[in-house]
Scaffold this active site. Structure first.
Site, short mmCIF file in Angstrom:
data_model
loop_
_atom_site.label_atom_id
_atom_site.label_comp_id
_atom_site.label_asym_id
_atom_site.label_seq_id
_atom_site.Cartn_x
_atom_site.Cartn_y
_atom_site.Cartn_z
N HIS A 54 -4.07 10.35 -3.31
CA HIS A 54 -3.18 10.90 -2.45
C HIS A 54 -3.68 12.37 -1.91
CE1 HIS A 54 0.54 8.26 -3.14
NE2 HIS A 54 -0.44 7.53 -2.80
N GLU A 56 -2.08 14.89 -1.35
CA GLU A 56 -1.77 16.10 -2.25
C GLU A 56 -2.65 16.43 -3.46
OE1 GLU A 56 0.04 13.56 -0.97
OE2 GLU A 56 2.24 14.21 -0.77
N CYS A 91 5.21 11.79 -2.80
CA CYS A 91 5.65 10.59 -3.45
C CYS A 91 6.53 10.86 -4.59
CB CYS A 91 4.59 9.57 -3.36
SG CYS A 91 3.27 10.22 -4.46
N CYS A 101 3.07 12.40 -6.73
CA CYS A 101 2.83 13.70 -6.47
C CYS A 101 3.71 14.50 -6.87
CB CYS A 101 2.25 13.83 -5.08
SG CYS A 101 0.79 12.88 -4.61
N1 HJL Z 1 3.05 11.87 0.23
C1 HJL Z 1 2.01 10.96 0.40
N2 HJL Z 1 0.84 11.11 0.28
C2 HJL Z 1 -0.14 10.33 0.37
O1 HJL Z 1 -1.32 10.60 0.41
C3 HJL Z 1 0.29 9.06 0.36
N3 HJL Z 1 -0.77 7.90 0.45
C4 HJL Z 1 1.67 8.61 0.50
N4 HJL Z 1 1.91 7.21 0.28
C5 HJL Z 1 3.38 6.99 -0.06
C6 HJL Z 1 3.43 5.38 -0.36
O2 HJL Z 1 4.57 5.26 -1.12
C7 HJL Z 1 2.43 4.85 -1.53
O3 HJL Z 1 0.96 5.15 -0.93
C8 HJL Z 1 2.58 3.21 -1.78
O4 HJL Z 1 3.66 3.28 -2.50
C9 HJL Z 1 1.43 2.59 -2.39
O5 HJL Z 1 1.27 3.35 -3.60
P1 HJL Z 1 -0.33 3.73 -3.79
O6 HJL Z 1 -0.76 4.98 -2.55
O7 HJL Z 1 -1.24 2.65 -3.57
O8 HJL Z 1 -0.41 4.46 -5.12
N5 HJL Z 1 2.51 9.60 0.28
ZN ZN Z 2 1.67 11.07 -3.51
#
Ligand code: HJL
Ligand code: ZN
Length: 167
Positions: A54, A56, A91, A101
């Protein structure tokens, strides 16, 4: 000045644009900032580093790496007035089951470390993958100030959902 907040959020959005669009996550950008010295500590975007990373998480990992530390120890080297700008709220649960995060941010404040004391966010997380994201409340309960930086929602969401089917 609020101009600074918008500048940092614009930078975070620039970072988000670098993220490879996927249907199973959001393209997000983050900037780690030393607010006392107005300096950028690190930037990050979704999937920048190897693995299902992610934005963050990448910013924290990159700053830790600058200090030859693993991400989980980054709190040891963060300056006292560190903030993180992220285009989407951190998240609180991930469909992949990876460490959210919100927990990575709270971890920077363990063992009496100040860690990250402010989170600036561009948008709430859309309820597409994990229902309502209650991360903001969890951060605030732990004493982390969460501030919405308004005005860029449309652009942030357009980038965040670039890999999603057009409904
Ligand atoms: N704040 C935040 N920064 C990120 O870089 C990102 N990709 C998400 N995304 C949130 C979303 O809820 C998740 O991407 C899905 O739940 C899939 O989970 P994964 O990412 O595969 O662990 N949220
Ligand atoms: Zn996250």
């Amino acid at each position: 000045a609020s101009g600074d907040h918008e500048d940092y959020m614009r930078l975070a959005l620039q970072e988000a644009r670098k993220s490879p669009p996927k249907p199973t996550n959001f393209c997000v950008g983050a900037v780690l900032v030393d607010e006392a010295n107005h300096t950028i500590l690190a930037t990050g975007y979704t999937l920048e580093l190897p693995g299902n990373t992610h934005a963050e998480q990448c910013a924290l990992q990159k700053f830790a790496t600058l200090h030859d530390l693993p991400e989980e120890h980054v709190g040891e080297v963060l300056p006292p007035s560190t903030a993180i700008y992220t285009t989407m709220e951190p998240c609180n649960m991930r469909a992949s089951g990876n460490l959210p995060c919100v927990d990575r941010i709270l971890r920077t404040r363990s063992n009496g470390q100040t860690g990250i004391s402010k989170v600036y966010l561009g948008v709430k997380e859309p309820e597409k993958f994990v229902g309502e994201n209650k991360g903001r409340a969890k951060l605030e309960e732990a004493g982390v100030e969460c501030i919405h930086v308004p005005g860029m929602e449309e652009g942030i969401l357009k980038v965040a959902t670039a890999g999603h089917e057009k409904d």
